[in-house]
Design a protein around this motif. Structure first.
Motif, PDB file in Angstrom:
ATOM      1  N   ARG A 133       0.631  -1.022   0.060  1.00 53.87           N
ATOM      2  CA  ARG A 133       0.178   0.087  -0.025  1.00 53.87           C
ATOM      3  C   ARG A 133       1.049   1.328  -0.056  1.00 53.87           C
ATOM      4  N   PRO A 134       0.225   2.228  -0.303  1.00 50.75           N
ATOM      5  CA  PRO A 134       1.386   3.462   0.010  1.00 50.75           C
ATOM      6  C   PRO A 134       1.547   3.753   1.191  1.00 50.75           C
ATOM      7  N   GLY A 135       2.894   3.885   1.438  1.00 55.56           N
ATOM      8  CA  GLY A 135       3.451   4.163   2.746  1.00 55.56           C
ATOM      9  C   GLY A 135       4.072   2.889   3.023  1.00 55.56           C
ATOM     10  N   GLU A 136       4.102   1.827   2.544  1.00 52.63           N
ATOM     11  CA  GLU A 136       4.261   0.343   2.931  1.00 52.63           C
ATOM     12  C   GLU A 136       5.491  -0.030   1.968  1.00 52.63           C
ATOM     13  N   ARG A 137       6.483  -0.944   2.777  1.00 53.61           N
ATOM     14  CA  ARG A 137       7.434  -1.201   1.870  1.00 53.61           C
ATOM     15  C   ARG A 137       7.611  -3.063   2.446  1.00 53.61           C
ATOM     16  N   LYS A 138       8.044  -3.709   1.366  1.00 52.02           N
ATOM     17  CA  LYS A 138       8.217  -5.233   1.803  1.00 52.02           C
ATOM     18  C   LYS A 138       9.154  -5.750   1.365  1.00 52.02           C
ATOM     19  N   LEU A 139       9.803  -6.723   1.948  1.00 55.87           N
ATOM     20  CA  LEU A 139      11.031  -7.696   1.458  1.00 55.87           C
ATOM     21  C   LEU A 139      10.390  -9.135   1.299  1.00 55.87           C
ATOM     22  N   LEU A 140      11.054  -9.508  -0.058  1.00 54.90           N
ATOM     23  CA  LEU A 140      10.613 -10.926  -0.467  1.00 54.90           C
ATOM     24  C   LEU A 140      11.679 -11.784  -0.730  1.00 54.90           C
ATOM     25  N   THR A 141      11.670 -13.088  -0.299  1.00 56.78           N
ATOM     26  CA  THR A 141      12.844 -13.925  -0.748  1.00 56.78           C
ATOM     27  C   THR A 141      12.245 -14.890  -1.636  1.00 56.78           C
ATOM     28  N   LEU A 142      12.609 -15.021  -2.781  1.00 56.42           N
ATOM     29  CA  LEU A 142      11.990 -16.219  -3.572  1.00 56.42           C
ATOM     30  C   LEU A 142      12.732 -17.533  -3.416  1.00 56.42           C
ATOM     31  N   SER A 143      12.272 -18.550  -3.784  1.00 61.01           N
ATOM     32  CA  SER A 143      12.649 -19.723  -3.686  1.00 61.01           C
ATOM     33  C   SER A 143      14.054 -19.994  -4.138  1.00 61.01           C
ATOM     34  N   MET A 266      21.024   3.408  -5.082  1.00 63.70           N
ATOM     35  CA  MET A 266      19.639   2.532  -5.059  1.00 63.70           C
ATOM     36  C   MET A 266      19.765   1.643  -3.747  1.00 63.70           C
ATOM     37  N   LEU A 267      21.134   1.308  -3.311  1.00 64.85           N
ATOM     38  CA  LEU A 267      21.055   0.549  -2.097  1.00 64.85           C
ATOM     39  C   LEU A 267      20.432   1.258  -0.849  1.00 64.85           C
ATOM     40  N   LYS A 268      20.454   2.691  -1.234  1.00 64.92           N
ATOM     41  CA  LYS A 268      19.774   3.211   0.067  1.00 64.92           C
ATOM     42  C   LYS A 268      18.196   3.347  -0.059  1.00 64.92           C
ATOM     43  N   ARG A 269      18.097   3.634  -1.488  1.00 68.62           N
ATOM     44  CA  ARG A 269      16.496   3.756  -1.972  1.00 68.62           C
ATOM     45  C   ARG A 269      15.603   2.491  -1.457  1.00 68.62           C
ATOM     46  N   LYS A 270      16.140   1.399  -1.561  1.00 68.27           N
ATOM     47  CA  LYS A 270      15.414   0.229  -1.152  1.00 68.27           C
ATOM     48  C   LYS A 270      15.000   0.113   0.242  1.00 68.27           C
ATOM     49  N   ASN A 271      15.758   1.032   1.118  1.00 66.48           N
ATOM     50  CA  ASN A 271      15.665   1.149   2.381  1.00 66.48           C
ATOM     51  C   ASN A 271      14.805   2.442   2.619  1.00 66.48           C
ATOM     52  N   GLY A 272      14.163   3.006   1.837  1.00 63.15           N
ATOM     53  CA  GLY A 272      13.385   4.394   1.813  1.00 63.15           C
ATOM     54  C   GLY A 272      14.356   5.660   2.040  1.00 63.15           C
ATOM     55  N   VAL A 285       7.873  14.844  -5.170  1.00 60.42           N
ATOM     56  CA  VAL A 285       6.756  14.845  -4.473  1.00 60.42           C
ATOM     57  C   VAL A 285       5.554  13.722  -4.878  1.00 60.42           C
ATOM     58  N   ALA A 286       5.893  13.172  -5.943  1.00 59.84           N
ATOM     59  CA  ALA A 286       5.045  11.862  -6.471  1.00 59.84           C
ATOM     60  C   ALA A 286       5.825  10.695  -5.425  1.00 59.84           C
ATOM     61  N   ASP A 287       7.096  10.815  -5.549  1.00 56.61           N
ATOM     62  CA  ASP A 287       7.685   9.836  -4.449  1.00 56.61           C
ATOM     63  C   ASP A 287       7.307  10.092  -3.110  1.00 56.61           C
ATOM     64  N   PHE A 288       7.195  11.098  -2.475  1.00 57.19           N
ATOM     65  CA  PHE A 288       6.837  11.498  -1.300  1.00 57.19           C
ATOM     66  C   PHE A 288       5.406  10.854  -0.978  1.00 57.19           C
ATOM     67  N   SER A 289       4.423  11.264  -2.036  1.00 55.69           N
ATOM     68  CA  SER A 289       3.184  10.785  -1.741  1.00 55.69           C
ATOM     69  C   SER A 289       2.913   9.393  -1.532  1.00 55.69           C
ATOM     70  N   ARG A 290       3.703   8.545  -2.191  1.00 55.61           N
ATOM     71  CA  ARG A 290       3.720   7.051  -2.336  1.00 55.61           C
ATOM     72  C   ARG A 290       4.266   6.576  -0.762  1.00 55.61           C
ATOM     73  N   TYR A 291       5.338   7.117  -0.540  1.00 52.28           N
ATOM     74  CA  TYR A 291       5.936   6.527   0.745  1.00 52.28           C
ATOM     75  C   TYR A 291       5.134   7.068   2.000  1.00 52.28           C
ATOM     76  N   ASP A 312      15.364  11.067   3.934  1.00 48.29           N
ATOM     77  CA  ASP A 312      15.029   9.734   4.732  1.00 48.29           C
ATOM     78  C   ASP A 312      13.747  10.062   4.992  1.00 48.29           C
ATOM     79  N   THR A 313      12.900   8.957   4.159  1.00 48.06           N
ATOM     80  CA  THR A 313      11.550   8.895   4.279  1.00 48.06           C
ATOM     81  C   THR A 313      11.124   7.936   5.652  1.00 48.06           C
ATOM     82  N   ASN A 314      12.211   7.484   6.251  1.00 50.13           N
ATOM     83  CA  ASN A 314      11.642   6.850   7.505  1.00 50.13           C
ATOM     84  C   ASN A 314      11.364   7.999   8.755  1.00 50.13           C
ATOM     85  N   ARG A 315      11.513   9.310   8.385  1.00 46.76           N
ATOM     86  CA  ARG A 315      11.440  10.438   9.298  1.00 46.76           C
ATOM     87  C   ARG A 315      10.047  11.041   8.897  1.00 46.76           C
ATOM     88  N   PRO A 316       9.421  11.805   9.852  1.00 49.62           N
ATOM     89  CA  PRO A 316       8.237  12.311   9.417  1.00 49.62           C
ATOM     90  C   PRO A 316       7.906  13.071   8.508  1.00 49.62           C
TER      91      PRO A 316
END
Length: 347
Positions: A133-143, A266-272, A285-291, A312-316
C-alpha cells in the motif's frame, strides 16, 4: 521397458490415495522389472525433493528401493480399501526415510525429463501476488534465494516455485532486486512493455503506470533491457553495466541508455532513503506521496524547480517536506488535510 507414462500415472494415483488393490499389485509388478527402477527413483525424488537433500551411497539407495517395494507388498496384504490410514502411515514413513537417500548428485541414474514432468504434476506452480500500500515497503525472498525489496504502491506477481528455463516475475511499481546467480536459468522481470533479463546481479526498476518513463538502474552485474510496442513486438534491446541506467518512454516506446554514476544510491533507496540529483520537484513529490500515503500539492511556481539532496522517508513527512522546501526556496503549508509547497525557485 513398460510404458513410462502409465507407470507415472499409476504412481501419482497411488500417492493421492486413489489406487485399488489391483492397481497397487500392478504397480509392484512394474517395479519388479529391473529396467523400471530408474523411473521409480525419479518418481520418489520428485515427491521428496521439496523437503530433503543429501548424498547417498549405492547400498543405501538399493535399500530405499527395497523399502518402497516392501511398503507396496504390505499394502497388498492389508487390503487398500480397508486400511487406507495404515497405508498412508507405512508409505509416509518409508518416503521420509528415502528422502535422505534419493538425491543422486551428478548420477546418471535419474531420468531428468521424468523428474521434471512428475514434479510439476505433483506440485503444480502457483502464482502468488504481493502488494504494498502507499507508505508500505516489503522484503520478499524467492525460492532460489533472490531478494526483492518492494517499494510503496507496488505489486509483484511471482511463482511459488521457480521452474523451467526462465525464472519469471511481473512487476508494477518499483522494486530493488538482488538476483541469485544461475546461468542456466536467467531471471526475467516483466514490467509493462519492458522486460529486464539478468543472470545474477543487483538493480532497481521503477515502472509505475502513471509515470512518463520507466527506468532500470544497475548496481552490479550485467542487465539486458528490452522494449516492446503495444502489440508486444520487441523494438529494441540495450545492455547495461554497473553505474548505467536505461529509460523507457511510455508514450513513444523509445528506449535509451546512459551513464549513472550514482547507481549505488539505489542501495539506500530500497531502505526508504531517496537521493535526487537535479530531479524535477514533481517527481520528488510523487515519491513522497507514495512513501507517506498523504497528498502533497505544488503551486505552479514550484513545478519548474529541480531538486538536489537526500531525503530519509523513515522520518516524519513534515520534516522531509521542510527539507525539500529549503532546497528549492519554498514554504510548506498544511491546509485541509493536505501539504502544499508554495513559492520556490522561480521567485
Amino acid at each position: 521397458m513398460n510404458n513410462p507414462s502409465l507407470i507415472v500415472e499409476l504412481f501419482v494415483k497411488y500417492l493421492q490415495d486413489q489406487c485399488s488393490v489391483d492397481e497397487v499389485k500392478q504397480l509392484l509388478k512394474y517395479f519388479e522389472i529391473e529396467e523400471n527402477e530408474e523411473i521409480l527413483r525419479s518418481l520418489i525424488r520428485a515427491e521428496l525433493d521439496f523437503t530433503h537433500q543429501g548424498e547417498i551411497t549405492n547400498s543405501k539407495e538399493d535399500a530405499a528401493l527395497l523399502k518402497v517395494k516392501s511398503a507396496l507388498i504390505i499394502e497388498i496384504k492389508q487390503g487398500l480399501e480397508q486400511h487406507r490410514f495404515k497405508r498412508s502411515a507405512v508409505i509416509s514413513k518409508w518416503l521420509k526415510i528415502c528422502a535422505v537417500w534419493l538425491v543422486l548428485a551428478g548420477s546418471g541414474l535419474l531420468i531428468d525429463h521424468f523428474y521434471a514432468d512428475i514434479k510439476s504434476y505433483l506440485h503444480p506452480v502457483k502464482l502468488m501476488t504481493i502488494v504494498t500500500r502507499p507508505g508500505e515497503r516489503k522484503l520478499l525472498t524467492l525460492s532460489d534465494g533472490t531478494k526483492i525489496w518492494l517499494s510503496p504502491s507496488s505489486s509483484l506477481e511471482y511463482p511459488d516455485q521457480l521452474k523451467g528455463n526462465l525464472r519469471e516475475v511481473k512487476l508494477e511499481g518499483e522494486a530493488f532486486f538482488e538476483v541469485a546467480k544461475d546461468k542456466k536459468h536467467p531471471f526475467v522481470i516483466h514490467s509493462g512493455r519492458m522486460d529486464t533479463r539478468v543472470v545474477g546481479t543487483s538493480f532497481n526498476i521503477q515502472s509505475y503506470k502513471a509515470q512518463i518513463s520507466a527506468t532500470v538502474t544497475v548496481v552490479t552485474g550485467i542487465v539486458k533491457v528490452s522494449a516492446f510496442n503495444a502489440a508486444h513486438v520487441k523494438q529494441k534491446d540495450v545492455m547495461l553495466r554497473p553505474n548505467q541506467r536505461s529509460e523507457f518512454e511510455q508514450k513513444d516506446g523509445s528506449l535509451t541508455s546512459m551513464d549513472y554514476p550514482n547507481a549505488t544510491q539505489m542501495l539506500k533507496r530500497k531502505n526508504g532513503i531517496l537521493n535526487y540529483d537535479g530531479a524535477p520537484v514533481q517527481e520528488v513529490v510523487a515519491d513522497f506521496s507514495r512513501y507517506y500515503n498523504l497528498p502533497v500539492s505544488i503551486e505552479s511556481k514550484s513545478k519548474g524547480c529541480l531538486c538536489y539532496g537526500e531525503f530519509d522517508t523513515n522520518r516524519p513527512l513534515n520534516i522531509v517536506l521542510e527539507q525539500l522546501a529549503a532546497a528549492i526556496n519554498a514554504k510548506v503549508i498544511f491546509q485541509k488535510g493536505e501539504y502544499i509547497l508554495k513559492g520556490g525557485c522561480e521567485e
